[in-house]
Design a protein around this motif. Structure first.
Motif, PDB file in Angstrom:
ATOM      1  N   GLY A  72      43.797  38.671  38.816  1.00  0.00           N
ATOM      2  CA  GLY A  72      44.415  39.976  38.933  1.00  0.00           C
ATOM      3  C   GLY A  72      43.517  40.894  39.734  1.00  0.00           C
ATOM      4  N   THR A  73      43.961  42.121  39.913  1.00  0.00           N
ATOM      5  CA  THR A  73      43.221  43.083  40.728  1.00  0.00           C
ATOM      6  C   THR A  73      42.973  44.361  39.934  1.00  0.00           C
ATOM      7  OG1 THR A  73      44.297  42.204  42.709  1.00  0.00           O
ATOM      8  CG2 THR A  73      43.179  44.327  42.911  1.00  0.00           C
ATOM      9  N   PRO A  74      41.720  44.752  39.767  1.00  0.00           N
ATOM     10  CA  PRO A  74      41.452  46.008  39.070  1.00  0.00           C
ATOM     11  C   PRO A  74      42.018  47.202  39.834  1.00  0.00           C
ATOM     12  CG  PRO A  74      39.473  44.650  39.217  1.00  0.00           C
ATOM     13  CD  PRO A  74      40.490  44.028  40.121  1.00  0.00           C
ATOM     14  N   ASP A  75      42.493  48.164  39.077  1.00  0.00           N
ATOM     15  CA  ASP A  75      43.016  49.397  39.665  1.00  0.00           C
ATOM     16  C   ASP A  75      41.999  50.510  39.456  1.00  0.00           C
ATOM     17  OD1 ASP A  75      44.571  51.495  40.628  1.00  0.00           O
ATOM     18  OD2 ASP A  75      45.612  51.749  38.712  1.00  0.00           O
ATOM     19  N   PHE A  76      41.527  51.090  40.570  1.00  0.00           N
ATOM     20  CA  PHE A  76      40.543  52.169  40.512  1.00  0.00           C
ATOM     21  C   PHE A  76      41.164  53.539  40.766  1.00  0.00           C
ATOM     22  CE2 PHE A  76      38.167  48.312  41.491  1.00  0.00           C
ATOM     23  CZ  PHE A  76      37.148  48.379  40.542  1.00  0.00           C
ATOM     24  N   CYS A  81      46.554  55.303  47.649  1.00  0.00           N
ATOM     25  CA  CYS A  81      46.721  53.860  47.495  1.00  0.00           C
ATOM     26  C   CYS A  81      47.579  53.547  46.278  1.00  0.00           C
ATOM     27  CB  CYS A  81      45.364  53.171  47.332  1.00  0.00           C
ATOM     28  SG  CYS A  81      44.229  53.392  48.724  1.00  0.00           S
ATOM     29  N   ALA A  82      48.417  52.530  46.397  1.00  0.00           N
ATOM     30  CA  ALA A  82      49.172  52.049  45.247  1.00  0.00           C
ATOM     31  C   ALA A  82      48.206  51.447  44.229  1.00  0.00           C
ATOM     32  CB  ALA A  82      50.189  51.009  45.704  1.00  0.00           C
ATOM     33  N   PRO A  83      48.609  51.331  42.963  1.00  0.00           N
ATOM     34  CA  PRO A  83      47.726  50.730  41.958  1.00  0.00           C
ATOM     35  C   PRO A  83      47.218  49.358  42.389  1.00  0.00           C
ATOM     36  CG  PRO A  83      49.591  51.754  40.875  1.00  0.00           C
ATOM     37  CD  PRO A  83      49.876  51.824  42.355  1.00  0.00           C
ATOM     38  N   GLY A  84      45.913  49.179  42.330  1.00  0.00           N
ATOM     39  CA  GLY A  84      45.290  47.919  42.713  1.00  0.00           C
ATOM     40  C   GLY A  84      44.975  47.794  44.195  1.00  0.00           C
ATOM     41  N   TRP A  85      45.464  48.738  45.000  1.00  0.00           N
ATOM     42  CA  TRP A  85      45.166  48.721  46.430  1.00  0.00           C
ATOM     43  C   TRP A  85      43.995  49.642  46.723  1.00  0.00           C
ATOM     44  CZ3 TRP A  85      48.751  46.876  50.605  1.00  0.00           C
ATOM     45  CH2 TRP A  85      49.682  45.963  50.102  1.00  0.00           C
ATOM     46  N   TYR A  86      43.417  49.467  47.900  1.00  0.00           N
ATOM     47  CA  TYR A  86      42.292  50.312  48.318  1.00  0.00           C
ATOM     48  C   TYR A  86      42.340  50.469  49.826  1.00  0.00           C
ATOM     49  CZ  TYR A  86      39.228  46.523  50.151  1.00  0.00           C
ATOM     50  OH  TYR A  86      38.661  45.500  50.877  1.00  0.00           O
ATOM     51  N   ALA A 219      35.471  56.035  32.840  1.00  0.00           N
ATOM     52  CA  ALA A 219      35.262  57.011  33.911  1.00  0.00           C
ATOM     53  C   ALA A 219      34.107  56.600  34.813  1.00  0.00           C
ATOM     54  CB  ALA A 219      35.007  58.390  33.311  1.00  0.00           C
ATOM     55  N   ALA A 220      33.053  56.028  34.235  1.00  0.00           N
ATOM     56  CA  ALA A 220      31.899  55.608  35.040  1.00  0.00           C
ATOM     57  C   ALA A 220      32.282  54.517  36.021  1.00  0.00           C
ATOM     58  CB  ALA A 220      30.775  55.128  34.130  1.00  0.00           C
ATOM     59  N   LEU A 221      33.200  53.633  35.608  1.00  0.00           N
ATOM     60  CA  LEU A 221      33.638  52.528  36.455  1.00  0.00           C
ATOM     61  C   LEU A 221      34.909  52.849  37.225  1.00  0.00           C
ATOM     62  CD1 LEU A 221      33.049  49.632  33.895  1.00  0.00           C
ATOM     63  CD2 LEU A 221      31.566  50.296  35.791  1.00  0.00           C
ATOM     64  N   ASP A 222      35.539  53.997  36.924  1.00  0.00           N
ATOM     65  CA  ASP A 222      36.793  54.440  37.564  1.00  0.00           C
ATOM     66  C   ASP A 222      37.943  53.475  37.304  1.00  0.00           C
ATOM     67  OD1 ASP A 222      35.827  56.869  38.959  1.00  0.00           O
ATOM     68  OD2 ASP A 222      34.619  55.434  40.077  1.00  0.00           O
ATOM     69  N   LEU A 223      37.886  52.711  36.238  1.00  0.00           N
ATOM     70  CA  LEU A 223      38.900  51.703  35.975  1.00  0.00           C
ATOM     71  C   LEU A 223      40.134  52.298  35.322  1.00  0.00           C
ATOM     72  CD1 LEU A 223      36.840  48.619  34.799  1.00  0.00           C
ATOM     73  CD2 LEU A 223      38.419  48.705  36.730  1.00  0.00           C
ATOM     74  N   ARG A 224      41.295  51.917  35.824  1.00  0.00           N
ATOM     75  CA  ARG A 224      42.573  52.338  35.252  1.00  0.00           C
ATOM     76  C   ARG A 224      43.307  51.197  34.573  1.00  0.00           C
ATOM     77  NH1 ARG A 224      40.176  56.055  37.532  1.00  0.00           N
ATOM     78  NH2 ARG A 224      41.163  57.886  38.490  1.00  0.00           N
ATOM     79  N   GLY A 225      43.041  49.962  34.985  1.00  0.00           N
ATOM     80  CA  GLY A 225      43.737  48.825  34.425  1.00  0.00           C
ATOM     81  C   GLY A 225      43.665  47.634  35.364  1.00  0.00           C
ATOM     82  N   LEU A 226      44.528  46.654  35.108  1.00  0.00           N
ATOM     83  CA  LEU A 226      44.576  45.434  35.917  1.00  0.00           C
ATOM     84  C   LEU A 226      45.991  45.272  36.456  1.00  0.00           C
ATOM     85  CD1 LEU A 226      42.734  42.944  36.667  1.00  0.00           C
ATOM     86  CD2 LEU A 226      43.966  41.713  34.873  1.00  0.00           C
ATOM     87  N   VAL A 227      46.101  44.937  37.736  1.00  0.00           N
ATOM     88  CA  VAL A 227      47.390  44.827  38.420  1.00  0.00           C
ATOM     89  C   VAL A 227      47.572  43.390  38.908  1.00  0.00           C
ATOM     90  CG1 VAL A 227      48.745  45.669  40.375  1.00  0.00           C
ATOM     91  CG2 VAL A 227      47.244  47.233  39.145  1.00  0.00           C
ATOM     92  N   ALA A 228      48.793  42.899  38.847  1.00  0.00           N
ATOM     93  CA  ALA A 228      49.112  41.563  39.358  1.00  0.00           C
ATOM     94  C   ALA A 228      49.637  41.684  40.788  1.00  0.00           C
ATOM     95  CB  ALA A 228      50.144  40.887  38.468  1.00  0.00           C
ATOM     96  N   ILE A 229      48.780  41.425  41.762  1.00  0.00           N
ATOM     97  CA  ILE A 229      49.173  41.400  43.175  1.00  0.00           C
ATOM     98  C   ILE A 229      49.278  39.939  43.586  1.00  0.00           C
ATOM     99  CG2 ILE A 229      48.528  42.029  45.533  1.00  0.00           C
ATOM    100  CD1 ILE A 229      46.992  44.407  44.400  1.00  0.00           C
TER     101      ILE A 229
END
Length: 246
Positions: A72-76, A81-86, A219-229
Motif C-alpha cells: 500500500g501507499t502511505p498518505d501524507f 495531491c490526492a490521498p497517497g500521491w505526492y 503529526a511528527a510523521l505527517d501520516l494520515r493513513g494507508l491507500v491502495a494504489i
C-alpha cells in the motif's frame, strides 16, 4: 525477517518511526523487534525475507514490480495531491527568482538517477513544457541537493514534497531556500513485502499501526493513513530518461 522504513528517516522522527513499527508489529503478531538500518537499498528491497519496507515509485516500476508484493501507499496529506500521491517541489535560493521560467536552463541538483521525485518527475515536466536543464549534478540525497542549491553549486533541485516538508521543519538549510514551483502529482512511495507474503494482511496491520499512533507521533510523521494504489497506476507513469552526459 527484515523490516525497514528508510525513505523519510530523520533523527528528529526516529522515535515516532520506531513506535510506528512497534504498533505495526503488534498488529501483525510477528516481525523483528527493531527496524533494520538501511544500507544497500536494492539488496533490502529484494531480500527474500523482507517483511516490510518502503521504496520509491521509480525503482518499483523499473526493477521491483515483478519481484515484490505491493502492500500500500502511505498518505501524507500533501497539498495539491490526492490521498497517497505526492509531487516534487522546485527549490532555489531564497535570493533567486520567484518564477521557474526565470531559470531558462537551470543547473539541477539530483539525488540519484533512479529517483521519481528528484529526476523522473522534473525531467518529464521540463520536457512537456519544452524546456531543458543545464548541468546536472548527482548529490546522493535530497538533503544534499538542497544544500547544493543553498550553497550556489546548483540553481534548482526537485525535492520530494514530504522530504521538503521535513527539511523545512527541521533543517536550517531551508532558511536559504524557497519553493518556486512543483511537478504534477504521481503515486507516492509504496510499501512492499517479499513476493509470496500476504500483502493484504500486512496492509491491514500497517493501517492499524498508523491508527494506533498518538496524535503527536502522527503529526511528527505527517501520516494520515494507508491507500491502495494499484500496481498498474505506478507502471503507467512515464519512463525516466537517462541523465545527461557530464
Amino acid at each position: 525477517m527484515i523490516a525497514a522504513l528508510p525513505m523519510y528517516a530523520r533523527p528528529e522522527t526516529a522515535g515516532a518511526t520506531a513506535r510506528l513499527w512497534t504498533a505495526i508489529r503488534d498488529a501483525l503478531g510477528e516481525g523483528p523487534e527493531r527496524l533494520t538500518e538501511a544500507g544497500d537499498l536494492r539488496a533490502l528491497w529484494e531480500a527474500p525475507d523482507l517483511l516490510l519496507a518502503q521504496t520509491c515509485g521509480l525503482p518499483y516500476r523499473a526493477r521491483l514490480a515483478d519481484r515484490v508484493a505491493l502492500v500500500g501507499t502511505p498518505d501524507f496529506g500533501l497539498p495539491g495531491c490526492a490521498p497517497g500521491w505526492y509531487r516534487s517541489v522546485y527549490v532555489t535560493r531564497a535570493d533567486g527568482p520567484d518564477d521557474l521560467d526565470a531559470l531558462p536552463a537551470p543547473r539541477l541538483a539530483v539525488n540519484e538517477a533512479l529517483s521519481q521525485s528528484g529526476w523522473a518527475a522534473p525531467a518529464a515536466h521540463f520536457a512537456a513544457t519544452g524546456r531543458s536543464f543545464g548541468a546536472v549534478t548527482i548529490t546522493g540525497a535530497h538533503a544534499a541537493s538542497a544544500a547544493a542549491v543553498a550553497e550556489g553549486a546548483a540553481d534548482l533541485a526537485a525535492l520530494d514534497a514530504q522530504t521538503w516538508r521535513l527539511i523545512a521543519r527541521h533543517d536550517p538549510v531551508a532558511q536559504g531556500l524557497k519553493v518556486i514551483g512543483a511537478t504534477p502529482p504521481s503515486p507516492g512511495l509504496p510499501l512492499i513485502t517479499a513476493r509470496g507474503d500476504d500483502a493484504a494482511r500486512i496492509a491491514r496491520a500497517v493501517a492499524a499501526g498508523i491508527a494506533a499512533l498518538s496524535p503527536d507521533d502522527r503529526a511528527a510523521l505527517d501520516l494520515r493513513g494507508l491507500v491502495a494504489i494499484p500496481s498498474a497506476v505506478y507502471l503507467a507513469q512515464p519512463a525516466a530518461p537517462p541523465l545527461p552526459a557530464a
